[in-house]
Design a protein around this motif. Structure first.
Motif, mmCIF file in Angstrom:
data_model
loop_
_atom_site.group_PDB
_atom_site.id
_atom_site.type_symbol
_atom_site.label_atom_id
_atom_site.label_comp_id
_atom_site.label_asym_id
_atom_site.label_seq_id
_atom_site.Cartn_x
_atom_site.Cartn_y
_atom_site.Cartn_z
ATOM 1 N N ASP A 9 0.853 -1.188 0.000
ATOM 2 C CA ASP A 9 0.000 0.000 0.000
ATOM 3 C C ASP A 9 0.887 1.235 0.000
ATOM 4 O O ASP A 9 1.923 1.270 0.682
ATOM 5 C CB ASP A 9 -0.899 0.026 1.242
ATOM 6 C CG ASP A 9 -1.842 -1.166 1.273
ATOM 7 O OD1 ASP A 9 -2.022 -1.811 0.208
ATOM 8 O OD2 ASP A 9 -2.378 -1.454 2.360
ATOM 9 N N CYS A 10 0.482 2.250 -0.754
ATOM 10 C CA CYS A 10 1.263 3.494 -0.838
ATOM 11 C C CYS A 10 0.939 4.370 0.364
ATOM 12 O O CYS A 10 -0.219 4.716 0.594
ATOM 13 C CB CYS A 10 0.950 4.231 -2.141
ATOM 14 S SG CYS A 10 1.788 5.836 -2.233
ATOM 15 N N GLN A 11 1.982 4.700 1.133
ATOM 16 C CA GLN A 11 1.737 5.503 2.335
ATOM 17 C C GLN A 11 1.579 6.987 2.004
ATOM 18 O O GLN A 11 1.248 7.783 2.881
ATOM 19 C CB GLN A 11 2.861 5.310 3.354
ATOM 20 C CG GLN A 11 4.224 5.694 2.827
ATOM 21 C CD GLN A 11 5.285 5.613 3.895
ATOM 22 O OE1 GLN A 11 5.810 6.614 4.344
ATOM 23 N NE2 GLN A 11 5.583 4.387 4.315
ATOM 24 N N TYR A 12 1.830 7.350 0.744
ATOM 25 C CA TYR A 12 1.716 8.776 0.370
ATOM 26 C C TYR A 12 0.301 9.119 -0.075
ATOM 27 O O TYR A 12 -0.279 10.105 0.354
ATOM 28 C CB TYR A 12 2.707 9.117 -0.752
ATOM 29 C CG TYR A 12 4.143 8.828 -0.346
ATOM 30 C CD1 TYR A 12 4.763 9.587 0.649
ATOM 31 C CD2 TYR A 12 4.854 7.791 -0.942
ATOM 32 C CE1 TYR A 12 6.065 9.316 1.034
ATOM 33 C CE2 TYR A 12 6.154 7.506 -0.560
ATOM 34 C CZ TYR A 12 6.761 8.273 0.432
ATOM 35 O OH TYR A 12 8.025 7.995 0.806
ATOM 36 N N CYS A 13 -0.269 8.253 -0.973
ATOM 37 C CA CYS A 13 -1.592 8.598 -1.509
ATOM 38 C C CYS A 13 -2.668 7.625 -1.039
ATOM 39 O O CYS A 13 -3.838 7.808 -1.357
ATOM 40 C CB CYS A 13 -1.552 8.665 -3.039
ATOM 41 S SG CYS A 13 -1.389 7.052 -3.832
ATOM 42 N N GLY A 14 -2.298 6.597 -0.303
ATOM 43 C CA GLY A 14 -3.301 5.679 0.229
ATOM 44 C C GLY A 14 -3.760 4.618 -0.756
ATOM 45 O O GLY A 14 -4.677 3.861 -0.443
ATOM 46 N N THR A 15 -3.144 4.550 -1.914
ATOM 47 C CA THR A 15 -3.526 3.504 -2.872
ATOM 48 C C THR A 15 -3.169 2.130 -2.300
ATOM 49 O O THR A 15 -2.062 1.925 -1.800
ATOM 50 C CB THR A 15 -2.801 3.727 -4.211
ATOM 51 O OG1 THR A 15 -3.281 4.937 -4.786
ATOM 52 C CG2 THR A 15 -3.060 2.573 -5.177
ATOM 53 N N THR A 16 -4.104 1.197 -2.384
ATOM 54 C CA THR A 16 -3.871 -0.129 -1.825
ATOM 55 C C THR A 16 -3.673 -1.150 -2.942
ATOM 56 O O THR A 16 -4.160 -0.969 -4.066
ATOM 57 C CB THR A 16 -5.057 -0.580 -0.959
ATOM 58 O OG1 THR A 16 -6.221 -0.649 -1.778
ATOM 59 C CG2 THR A 16 -5.295 0.382 0.181
ATOM 60 N N GLN A 24 7.074 1.612 -8.117
ATOM 61 C CA GLN A 24 6.430 2.912 -8.027
ATOM 62 C C GLN A 24 4.936 2.695 -7.835
ATOM 63 O O GLN A 24 4.359 1.775 -8.413
ATOM 64 C CB GLN A 24 6.642 3.740 -9.313
ATOM 65 C CG GLN A 24 7.907 4.566 -9.333
ATOM 66 C CD GLN A 24 9.122 3.732 -9.651
ATOM 67 O OE1 GLN A 24 9.065 2.844 -10.514
ATOM 68 N NE2 GLN A 24 10.213 3.966 -8.942
ATOM 69 N N CYS A 25 4.349 3.558 -7.027
ATOM 70 C CA CYS A 25 2.903 3.504 -6.828
ATOM 71 C C CYS A 25 2.219 3.718 -8.162
ATOM 72 O O CYS A 25 2.559 4.639 -8.911
ATOM 73 C CB CYS A 25 2.481 4.575 -5.818
ATOM 74 S SG CYS A 25 0.703 4.772 -5.686
ATOM 75 N N GLN A 26 1.228 2.881 -8.475
ATOM 76 C CA GLN A 26 0.562 2.972 -9.770
ATOM 77 C C GLN A 26 -0.354 4.190 -9.844
ATOM 78 O O GLN A 26 -0.842 4.551 -10.907
ATOM 79 C CB GLN A 26 -0.245 1.692 -10.035
ATOM 80 C CG GLN A 26 0.618 0.466 -10.200
ATOM 81 C CD GLN A 26 1.638 0.610 -11.340
ATOM 82 O OE1 GLN A 26 1.304 0.545 -12.517
ATOM 83 N NE2 GLN A 26 2.904 0.847 -10.971
ATOM 84 N N ASN A 27 -0.549 4.875 -8.729
ATOM 85 C CA ASN A 27 -1.403 6.076 -8.733
ATOM 86 C C ASN A 27 -0.575 7.360 -8.694
ATOM 87 O O ASN A 27 -0.718 8.225 -9.557
ATOM 88 C CB ASN A 27 -2.351 6.020 -7.539
ATOM 89 C CG ASN A 27 -3.295 7.206 -7.504
ATOM 90 O OD1 ASN A 27 -3.914 7.539 -8.515
ATOM 91 N ND2 ASN A 27 -3.400 7.858 -6.353
ATOM 92 N N CYS A 28 0.386 7.462 -7.715
ATOM 93 C CA CYS A 28 1.100 8.736 -7.554
ATOM 94 C C CYS A 28 2.547 8.656 -8.007
ATOM 95 O O CYS A 28 3.269 9.661 -7.955
ATOM 96 C CB CYS A 28 1.029 9.203 -6.105
ATOM 97 S SG CYS A 28 2.051 8.219 -4.982
ATOM 98 N N SER A 29 2.999 7.477 -8.430
ATOM 99 C CA SER A 29 4.338 7.293 -8.978
ATOM 100 C C SER A 29 5.463 7.497 -7.968
ATOM 101 O O SER A 29 6.629 7.551 -8.345
ATOM 102 C CB SER A 29 4.576 8.227 -10.188
ATOM 103 O OG SER A 29 3.666 7.901 -11.203
HETATM 104 ZN ZN LIG Z 1 0.852 6.565 -4.242
#
Ligand SMILES: [Zn+2]
Ligand SMILES: [Zn+2]
Length: 361
Positions: A9-16, A24-29
């Motif tokens: 889970d991305c701790q920056y944007c909350g994407t799970t 890289q987070c698939q939402n916020c990179s």
């Molecule tokens: Zn993210």
């Protein structure tokens, strides 16, 4: 060994649920940071050769200059080109037991569909069971209360009057006589007539042993087997089965010989005494009885060698109610003497129409 792809889970944007292969987070990179928690969301095994290879290269390292997460098999940061240093942080490798493997990330604690589904059914089960138990206990309690109420309140009072009496008195008469007896011991004051050896009891004596066969079951270790006892977080987004060994047992039946002890009964003889002795013995019972209100003891015509032994007495009052029903009441001499013929009483009858107590109006 079976490999599984983890999630994070991305701790920056909350994407799970970012796939383990993605750094890289698939939402916020944003690059996944050091100490990212990986978890297994489904049990699907990785069959793709390319992904299996990614799993084997070792734990990721994180660039000290730009914070980018990099695979273990590259030595230069893919984002800023800085070289991997010996001081570069490395994602940890963790071993989990089977019941410890994380199935959710830090962000998904409240959103995991399995948890939110499981909770209501769980609590409803927990509530259903006590309700059934409480209903059962309540039914049993009601039945018990009804039975007690029937016995207490099911009875009734009945007006009646004293309609008769019955009494009985007796005592034993004992005489001092000479009697013949037999015993293993000679009591004080006995005069020995004869004695003979008789079987007093039997002792169990070990006679010999017999060799016999019996079937015995044994648990025998026949080998070992390996099994999956946990999951290893490889620190790069992938998990690998942890294999453990355990022994395999089999129950085997074998025949063994054993020595069975065989006993025989050995009679033990002791002297049995025949003797005469003088003692008080009951020779007759004197008895008197009547259905009036004047009890008396039987006359004791005692001879010189006789005495009065144990005595017995009983006193009964009869009551008759308005329906002509008669009840019997056994009591003490004191109470019995206080009743008067025709005296009014209230009979306390229980649910079984038995006389349980008497009251006076
Ligand atoms: Zn993210
Ligand atoms: Zn970098």
């Amino acid at each position: 060994m079976a490999v599984k792809e983890g999630r994070w889970d991305c701790q920056y944007c909350g994407t799970t649920g970012n796939l383990g292969r993605h750094r890289q987070c698939q939402n916020c990179s944003r690059s996944r940071p050091e100490d990212t928690k990986f978890y297994i969301a489904d049990d699907a095994e990785v069959t793709d050769k390319r992904l299996q290879k990614l799993a084997k290269v070792g734990p990721d390292w994180v660039c000290e200059f730009c914070g980018t997460s990099n695979a273990a098999d590259i030595s230069v940061c893919g984002s800023c080109g800085a070289a991997r240093e010996s001081s570069s942080p490395v994602q940890g490798v963790k071993d989990y037991g089977l019941d410890e493997v994380p199935t959710t990330g830090d962000m998904t604690l409240d959103e995991d569909p399995r948890k939110s589904e499981a909770q209501p059914t769980d609590t409803s089960k927990k509530r259903m069971l006590p309700v059934a138990v409480i209903v059962g206990i309540a039914i049993v309690a009601i039945i018990c209360l009804a039975a007690v109420a029937f016995l207490i309140f099911g009875g009734r009072d009945s007006d009646a009057s004293v309609s008769g009496y019955q009494w009985e008195r007796s005592f034993e008469v004992e005489a001092f006589q000479t009697v013949n007896e037999e015993d293993w011991e000679l009591p004080a004051g006995a005069r020995l007539l004869s004695q003979k050896e008789e079987i007093h009891h039997y002792d169990q004596i070990l006679d010999h042993y017999e060799t016999r066969q019996r079937q015995v079951e044994e648990r025998v270790q026949t080998g070992t087997e390996s099994y999956v006892c946990g999951q290893r977080d490889l620190g790069n987004g992938f998990f690998e089965d942890i294999q453990c060994e355990r022994p395999i047992y089999e129950t085997q039946v074998r025949t063994e010989s054993y020595e069975e002890p065989i006993y025989r009964d050995e009679p033990v003889y002791q002297p049995l005494y025949t003797y005469e002795i003088d003692k008080w013995i009951v020779v007759r019972t004197e008895n008197s009885q009547g259905s009036d209100h004047s009890p008396y003891w039987p006359r004791a015509d005692l001879n010189n060698d006789e005495r009065q032994g144990e005595s017995q007495e009983s006193y009964i009052v009869f009551f008759t109610d308005a329906d002509g029903e008669t009840y019997e009441w056994e009591t003490t001499l004191d109470e019995w003497q206080q009743f008067e013929q025709g005296q009014k009483v209230i009979l306390k009858l229980n649910a079984l129409r038995e006389l349980s107590d008497i009251e006076f109006p």
